[in-house]
Design an enzyme around this catalytic site. Sequence first.
Site, PDB file in Angstrom:
ATOM      1  N   LYS A  18       1.411   4.096  -2.455  1.00 31.28           N
ATOM      2  CA  LYS A  18       2.341   4.351  -1.362  1.00 31.28           C
ATOM      3  C   LYS A  18       3.607   5.045  -1.871  1.00 31.28           C
ATOM      4  O   LYS A  18       4.092   6.000  -1.277  1.00 31.28           O
ATOM      5  CB  LYS A  18       2.703   2.979  -0.781  1.00 31.28           C
ATOM      6  CG  LYS A  18       3.020   2.976   0.662  1.00 31.28           C
ATOM      7  CD  LYS A  18       3.720   1.693   0.975  1.00 31.28           C
ATOM      8  CE  LYS A  18       2.920   0.697   1.720  1.00 31.28           C
ATOM      9  NZ  LYS A  18       3.715  -0.454   2.163  1.00 31.28           N
ATOM     10  N   ASP A  77       5.948  -0.110   6.159  1.00 34.75           N
ATOM     11  CA  ASP A  77       4.898  -1.107   6.319  1.00 34.75           C
ATOM     12  C   ASP A  77       3.743  -0.412   6.998  1.00 34.75           C
ATOM     13  O   ASP A  77       3.924   0.326   7.967  1.00 34.75           O
ATOM     14  CB  ASP A  77       5.348  -2.319   7.131  1.00 34.75           C
ATOM     15  CG  ASP A  77       4.386  -3.477   6.916  1.00 34.75           C
ATOM     16  OD1 ASP A  77       4.312  -3.980   5.772  1.00 34.75           O
ATOM     17  OD2 ASP A  77       3.664  -3.859   7.862  1.00 34.75           O
ATOM     18  N   TYR A 162      -7.579   1.844   1.409  1.00 40.17           N
ATOM     19  CA  TYR A 162      -8.808   2.039   2.179  1.00 40.17           C
ATOM     20  C   TYR A 162      -9.206   3.522   2.308  1.00 40.17           C
ATOM     21  O   TYR A 162     -10.122   3.838   3.074  1.00 40.17           O
ATOM     22  CB  TYR A 162      -8.630   1.455   3.588  1.00 40.17           C
ATOM     23  CG  TYR A 162      -8.346  -0.035   3.619  1.00 40.17           C
ATOM     24  CD1 TYR A 162      -9.388  -0.963   3.739  1.00 40.17           C
ATOM     25  CD2 TYR A 162      -7.054  -0.523   3.534  1.00 40.17           C
ATOM     26  CE1 TYR A 162      -9.128  -2.333   3.780  1.00 40.17           C
ATOM     27  CE2 TYR A 162      -6.783  -1.888   3.569  1.00 40.17           C
ATOM     28  CZ  TYR A 162      -7.822  -2.784   3.695  1.00 40.17           C
ATOM     29  OH  TYR A 162      -7.581  -4.131   3.736  1.00 40.17           O
ATOM     30  N   LYS A 183      -3.832  15.286   2.457  1.00 37.67           N
ATOM     31  CA  LYS A 183      -3.615  13.980   3.094  1.00 37.67           C
ATOM     32  C   LYS A 183      -2.190  13.905   3.663  1.00 37.67           C
ATOM     33  O   LYS A 183      -2.003  13.521   4.819  1.00 37.67           O
ATOM     34  CB  LYS A 183      -3.860  12.828   2.096  1.00 37.67           C
ATOM     35  CG  LYS A 183      -3.573  11.467   2.729  1.00 37.67           C
ATOM     36  CD  LYS A 183      -3.775  10.272   1.802  1.00 37.67           C
ATOM     37  CE  LYS A 183      -3.297   8.988   2.494  1.00 37.67           C
ATOM     38  NZ  LYS A 183      -3.307   7.798   1.650  1.00 37.67           N
TER      39      LYS A 183
END
Length: 207
Positions: A18, A77, A162, A183
Site C-alpha cells: 500500500k 483504509d 488480493y 494499476k
Amino acid sequence: MSIQLPKQILVATRNKGKLAELLRIFQEEIPGIELLTLDDYPDSAEVDETGDTFEANSLLKAEAAYALSGLASLADDSGLVVDALGGAPGVHSARYSGKGDAGNIERVLRELRELEAVSEVARTARFVTVATYIDGDGTIVMRGELEGVILPAPRGEGGFGYDPIFQPLGSHLSLAEMEAEEKDAISHRGRALRLLAPEVGLRFRHS
Ligand code: IMP
C-alpha cells in the site's frame, strides 16, 4: 520576512504494498511535498481498527498519525468487497484468514467454491479505498472504488494482497498481471488519491 514551512505529509501505513502505491501516486499528483512514513516514527503503536466502515478506520488511522506527529497526515483504509460473501472480507481484508495474503486469497476462493457447490454464484466484487487527510485546517475524505470479478485461481506476481484473484471489469488481466502504473491508473487507491491531491495542494498553497 516570513519563514517558509517545510511541506511534509506523514503517510500513515505500515503495509509495504500500500505504501509503495501511496507514495508513487501522491508524488506524481503533488510533487514537491516531502512524504514521511511511520518508519520515521519507529516507536508508534499499531492503531486498533475498531470501526466497522472503511471511513471510520481511515479516520482513526489519520487521527492517530496527526496526534503522534503534529504533521499533516494521510491514511488509507481499504479492502475487497465480494458480493456473494455478503461484502466480506470488507474491513477485515488484512486479517481475513490470520495467515497473510496467500491465506486470505485461499479463504475467499474456498468460500466461493462452497457456495458454488450448491447454487450458481455471481463473482462480482470491488476494491474500496477511503483516503483521509488531516491537518490544522481540518479533515478531507475521499473514496475510490474499482469494480471487477474474482478469478477462479490466482494469476500474476505483481501488486499485493488480493491482486492475483481480482480482474477489473473491461480488462483481461488480473491486477497482479498489470504494470504498477497500469494499476495506479484505474485502481481504487489511484482514484481516491487523485480526488484528494488537488484539495491537499490547495491547503499547502494557502498555508
Ligand atoms: P487495511 O490496512 O486495514 O486498510 O487493510 C487493507 C487490506 O486490504 C490489505 O492488507 C489487502 O489485503 C487488501 N487490499 C487493499 N488494497 C488492496 C489492493 O490494492 N490490492 C490488493 N489487496 C488490497
